[in-house]
Design an enzyme around this catalytic site. Structure first.
Site, PDB file in Angstrom:
ATOM      1  N   LYS A  11       0.821  -1.216   0.000  1.00  0.00           N
ATOM      2  CA  LYS A  11       0.000   0.000   0.000  1.00  0.00           C
ATOM      3  C   LYS A  11       0.860   1.274   0.000  1.00  0.00           C
ATOM      4  O   LYS A  11       2.062   1.223   0.278  1.00  0.00           O
ATOM      5  CB  LYS A  11      -0.938  -0.034   1.214  1.00  0.00           C
ATOM      6  CG  LYS A  11      -1.997  -1.146   1.130  1.00  0.00           C
ATOM      7  CD  LYS A  11      -3.002  -1.057   2.279  1.00  0.00           C
ATOM      8  CE  LYS A  11      -4.080  -2.116   2.164  1.00  0.00           C
ATOM      9  NZ  LYS A  11      -5.097  -1.997   3.250  1.00  0.00           N
ATOM     10  N   TYR A  51     -12.722  -2.423  -3.914  1.00  0.00           N
ATOM     11  CA  TYR A  51     -13.261  -2.537  -2.551  1.00  0.00           C
ATOM     12  C   TYR A  51     -14.790  -2.485  -2.568  1.00  0.00           C
ATOM     13  O   TYR A  51     -15.392  -1.868  -1.674  1.00  0.00           O
ATOM     14  CB  TYR A  51     -12.701  -1.422  -1.678  1.00  0.00           C
ATOM     15  CG  TYR A  51     -11.307  -1.664  -1.132  1.00  0.00           C
ATOM     16  CD1 TYR A  51     -11.028  -2.775  -0.328  1.00  0.00           C
ATOM     17  CD2 TYR A  51     -10.266  -0.763  -1.377  1.00  0.00           C
ATOM     18  CE1 TYR A  51      -9.759  -2.992   0.201  1.00  0.00           C
ATOM     19  CE2 TYR A  51      -8.986  -0.975  -0.850  1.00  0.00           C
ATOM     20  CZ  TYR A  51      -8.747  -2.082  -0.059  1.00  0.00           C
ATOM     21  OH  TYR A  51      -7.497  -2.298   0.476  1.00  0.00           O
ATOM     22  N   PHE A  59     -15.951   4.030   6.806  1.00  0.00           N
ATOM     23  CA  PHE A  59     -14.514   4.288   6.651  1.00  0.00           C
ATOM     24  C   PHE A  59     -14.088   4.361   5.185  1.00  0.00           C
ATOM     25  O   PHE A  59     -12.932   4.666   4.894  1.00  0.00           O
ATOM     26  CB  PHE A  59     -13.677   3.238   7.395  1.00  0.00           C
ATOM     27  CG  PHE A  59     -13.809   1.816   6.893  1.00  0.00           C
ATOM     28  CD1 PHE A  59     -13.098   1.372   5.788  1.00  0.00           C
ATOM     29  CD2 PHE A  59     -14.645   0.917   7.544  1.00  0.00           C
ATOM     30  CE1 PHE A  59     -13.212   0.066   5.330  1.00  0.00           C
ATOM     31  CE2 PHE A  59     -14.769  -0.401   7.100  1.00  0.00           C
ATOM     32  CZ  PHE A  59     -14.045  -0.814   5.982  1.00  0.00           C
ATOM     33  N   ARG A  87      -2.235 -14.062   4.427  1.00  0.00           N
ATOM     34  CA  ARG A  87      -2.925 -13.332   5.504  1.00  0.00           C
ATOM     35  C   ARG A  87      -2.134 -13.458   6.814  1.00  0.00           C
ATOM     36  O   ARG A  87      -2.038 -12.499   7.583  1.00  0.00           O
ATOM     37  CB  ARG A  87      -4.345 -13.888   5.714  1.00  0.00           C
ATOM     38  CG  ARG A  87      -5.307 -13.717   4.555  1.00  0.00           C
ATOM     39  CD  ARG A  87      -5.904 -12.347   4.424  1.00  0.00           C
ATOM     40  NE  ARG A  87      -6.637 -11.878   5.570  1.00  0.00           N
ATOM     41  CZ  ARG A  87      -7.388 -10.771   5.551  1.00  0.00           C
ATOM     42  NH1 ARG A  87      -7.500 -10.041   4.434  1.00  0.00           N
ATOM     43  NH2 ARG A  87      -8.005 -10.366   6.628  1.00  0.00           N
ATOM     44  N   THR A  93      -5.662  -6.916  10.676  1.00  0.00           N
ATOM     45  CA  THR A  93      -5.957  -5.667   9.956  1.00  0.00           C
ATOM     46  C   THR A  93      -5.425  -4.445  10.709  1.00  0.00           C
ATOM     47  O   THR A  93      -4.854  -3.537  10.094  1.00  0.00           O
ATOM     48  CB  THR A  93      -7.490  -5.536   9.759  1.00  0.00           C
ATOM     49  OG1 THR A  93      -7.968  -6.711   9.108  1.00  0.00           O
ATOM     50  CG2 THR A  93      -7.824  -4.316   8.931  1.00  0.00           C
ATOM     51  N   ARG A 104       2.170  -6.123   8.907  1.00  0.00           N
ATOM     52  CA  ARG A 104       1.385  -4.968   9.367  1.00  0.00           C
ATOM     53  C   ARG A 104       1.919  -4.442  10.696  1.00  0.00           C
ATOM     54  O   ARG A 104       1.872  -3.230  10.952  1.00  0.00           O
ATOM     55  CB  ARG A 104      -0.092  -5.338   9.434  1.00  0.00           C
ATOM     56  CG  ARG A 104      -0.717  -5.368   8.023  1.00  0.00           C
ATOM     57  CD  ARG A 104      -2.070  -6.003   8.006  1.00  0.00           C
ATOM     58  NE  ARG A 104      -2.841  -5.624   6.824  1.00  0.00           N
ATOM     59  CZ  ARG A 104      -4.028  -6.135   6.522  1.00  0.00           C
ATOM     60  NH1 ARG A 104      -4.584  -7.038   7.318  1.00  0.00           N
ATOM     61  NH2 ARG A 104      -4.670  -5.742   5.450  1.00  0.00           N
ATOM     62  N   ASN A 114      -2.227   0.419   6.795  1.00  0.00           N
ATOM     63  CA  ASN A 114      -1.736  -0.843   7.345  1.00  0.00           C
ATOM     64  C   ASN A 114      -0.829  -1.640   6.405  1.00  0.00           C
ATOM     65  O   ASN A 114      -0.682  -2.848   6.543  1.00  0.00           O
ATOM     66  CB  ASN A 114      -2.904  -1.686   7.865  1.00  0.00           C
ATOM     67  CG  ASN A 114      -3.890  -2.043   6.772  1.00  0.00           C
ATOM     68  OD1 ASN A 114      -3.712  -1.662   5.618  1.00  0.00           O
ATOM     69  ND2 ASN A 114      -4.925  -2.766   7.127  1.00  0.00           N
ATOM     70  N   HIS A 117      -2.286  -5.384   1.587  1.00  0.00           N
ATOM     71  CA  HIS A 117      -3.594  -6.000   1.374  1.00  0.00           C
ATOM     72  C   HIS A 117      -3.395  -7.466   1.041  1.00  0.00           C
ATOM     73  O   HIS A 117      -2.425  -7.820   0.368  1.00  0.00           O
ATOM     74  CB  HIS A 117      -4.327  -5.341   0.198  1.00  0.00           C
ATOM     75  CG  HIS A 117      -5.529  -6.134  -0.249  1.00  0.00           C
ATOM     76  ND1 HIS A 117      -6.756  -6.025   0.361  1.00  0.00           N
ATOM     77  CD2 HIS A 117      -5.653  -7.109  -1.197  1.00  0.00           C
ATOM     78  CE1 HIS A 117      -7.593  -6.888  -0.204  1.00  0.00           C
ATOM     79  NE2 HIS A 117      -6.948  -7.556  -1.152  1.00  0.00           N
ATOM     80  N   GLU A 128      -9.843 -10.714  -7.314  1.00  0.00           N
ATOM     81  CA  GLU A 128      -8.854  -9.636  -7.179  1.00  0.00           C
ATOM     82  C   GLU A 128      -7.661  -9.837  -8.112  1.00  0.00           C
ATOM     83  O   GLU A 128      -7.162  -8.869  -8.700  1.00  0.00           O
ATOM     84  CB  GLU A 128      -8.411  -9.546  -5.717  1.00  0.00           C
ATOM     85  CG  GLU A 128      -9.555  -9.062  -4.818  1.00  0.00           C
ATOM     86  CD  GLU A 128      -9.239  -9.092  -3.330  1.00  0.00           C
ATOM     87  OE1 GLU A 128      -8.108  -9.446  -2.950  1.00  0.00           O
ATOM     88  OE2 GLU A 128     -10.149  -8.768  -2.535  1.00  0.00           O
TER      89      GLU A 128
HETATM   90  P1  DAT Z   1      -8.382  -6.594   5.551  1.00  0.00           P
HETATM   91  O1  DAT Z   1      -7.580  -5.609   4.740  1.00  0.00           O
HETATM   92  O2  DAT Z   1      -7.598  -7.130   6.725  1.00  0.00           O
HETATM   93  O3  DAT Z   1      -8.999  -7.679   4.711  1.00  0.00           O
HETATM   94  P2  DAT Z   1     -11.011  -5.350   5.627  1.00  0.00           P
HETATM   95  O4  DAT Z   1     -11.284  -6.089   4.361  1.00  0.00           O
HETATM   96  O5  DAT Z   1     -12.011  -5.490   6.726  1.00  0.00           O
HETATM   97  O6  DAT Z   1      -9.575  -5.770   6.222  1.00  0.00           O
HETATM   98  O7  DAT Z   1     -10.862  -3.797   5.322  1.00  0.00           O
HETATM   99  C1  DAT Z   1     -10.178  -3.347   4.175  1.00  0.00           C
HETATM  100  C2  DAT Z   1      -9.281  -2.203   4.554  1.00  0.00           C
HETATM  101  O8  DAT Z   1     -10.067  -1.083   4.964  1.00  0.00           O
HETATM  102  C3  DAT Z   1      -8.346  -2.493   5.732  1.00  0.00           C
HETATM  103  O9  DAT Z   1      -7.135  -3.095   5.325  1.00  0.00           O
HETATM  104  C4  DAT Z   1      -8.126  -1.132   6.318  1.00  0.00           C
HETATM  105  C5  DAT Z   1      -9.428  -0.389   6.032  1.00  0.00           C
HETATM  106  N1  DAT Z   1     -10.320  -0.428   7.204  1.00  0.00           N
HETATM  107  C6  DAT Z   1     -11.071  -1.468   7.614  1.00  0.00           C
HETATM  108  N2  DAT Z   1     -11.785  -1.157   8.721  1.00  0.00           N
HETATM  109  C7  DAT Z   1     -11.464   0.129   9.004  1.00  0.00           C
HETATM  110  C8  DAT Z   1     -11.858   1.037  10.022  1.00  0.00           C
HETATM  111  N3  DAT Z   1     -12.741   0.685  10.978  1.00  0.00           N
HETATM  112  N4  DAT Z   1     -11.308   2.280  10.011  1.00  0.00           N
HETATM  113  C9  DAT Z   1     -10.430   2.654   9.055  1.00  0.00           C
HETATM  114  N5  DAT Z   1     -10.006   1.838   8.047  1.00  0.00           N
HETATM  115  C10 DAT Z   1     -10.523   0.601   8.028  1.00  0.00           C
HETATM  116 MG    MG Z   2     -10.439  -7.629   3.289  1.00  0.00          MG
END
Ligand code: DAT
Ligand code: MG
Length: 139
Positions: A11, A51, A59, A87, A93, A104, A114, A117, A128
């Site tokens: 990222k 996304y 968010f 993962r 996350t 991370r 973070n 991805h 993806e």
């Molecule tokens: P991951 O990337 O671990 O699969 P996710 O799919 O739930 O997690 O979310 C995608 C991304 O969005 C994540 O890497 C960071 C951001 N994100 C998720 N929840 C968030 C939150 N509560 N506040 C800010 N950013 C968030």
């Molecule tokens: Mg995800």
């Protein structure tokens, strides 16, 4: 167990911090085979499609602003149980909750910024990988 492909992104914060090499090194040490890799700059439109499951969440505007703020590295990783293992290498996350030694934990700043991805299931990995890589630019 089977050979899988998964999708990863280095990222914008990790690119800006000069951690592309460290992250690729960890990927190689973990035994993944790189099947696709290129730099890109996401547009808001590309980010919304990628996304799609998060577009309507609170968010999302912050996520889009971050993911489009600078270049990223797109990755197609292959290996035994690759989806889960990538993962695990990334960690939780939220970097504050990620295990010691995970990407991370090492290179993430907060929940949004973070560092990496990774696809979360076989279905999302297939979607993806093909969202960013054509059959012609995977080796
Ligand atoms: P991951 O990337 O671990 O699969 P996710 O799919 O739930 O997690 O979310 C995608 C991304 O969005 C994540 O890497 C960071 C951001 N994100 C998720 N929840 C968030 C939150 N509560 N506040 C800010 N950013 C968030
Ligand atoms: Mg995800």
């Amino acid at each position: 167990m089977s050979i899988e492909q998964t999708f990863g992104i280095i990222k914008p914060n990790a690119v800006q911090d000069g951690n592309i090499g460290n992250i690729l090194s960890a990927i190689e040490k973990a035994g993944f085979t790189l099947r696709g890799m290129r730099m890109a700059r996401l547009t808001p439109e590309l980010c919304r499609g990628f996304y799609a499951e998060h577009v309507h969440k609170g968010f999302y505007p912050e996520l889009e602003a971050f993911m489009t703020e600078g270049p990223v590295v797109l990755l197609c990783l292959e290996g035994e149980n690759a989806i889960l293992r990538w993962r695990e290498l990334m960690g939780a996350t939220d970097p504050a909750k990620a295990a010691e030694g995970t990407l991370r934990k090492l290179y993430g700043q907060n929940m949004g910024r973070n560092a990496t991805h990774g696809s979360d299931s076989p279905d999302s990995a297939a979607r993806e990988v093909s969202y960013f890589f054509s059959a012609f630019d995977r080796i």
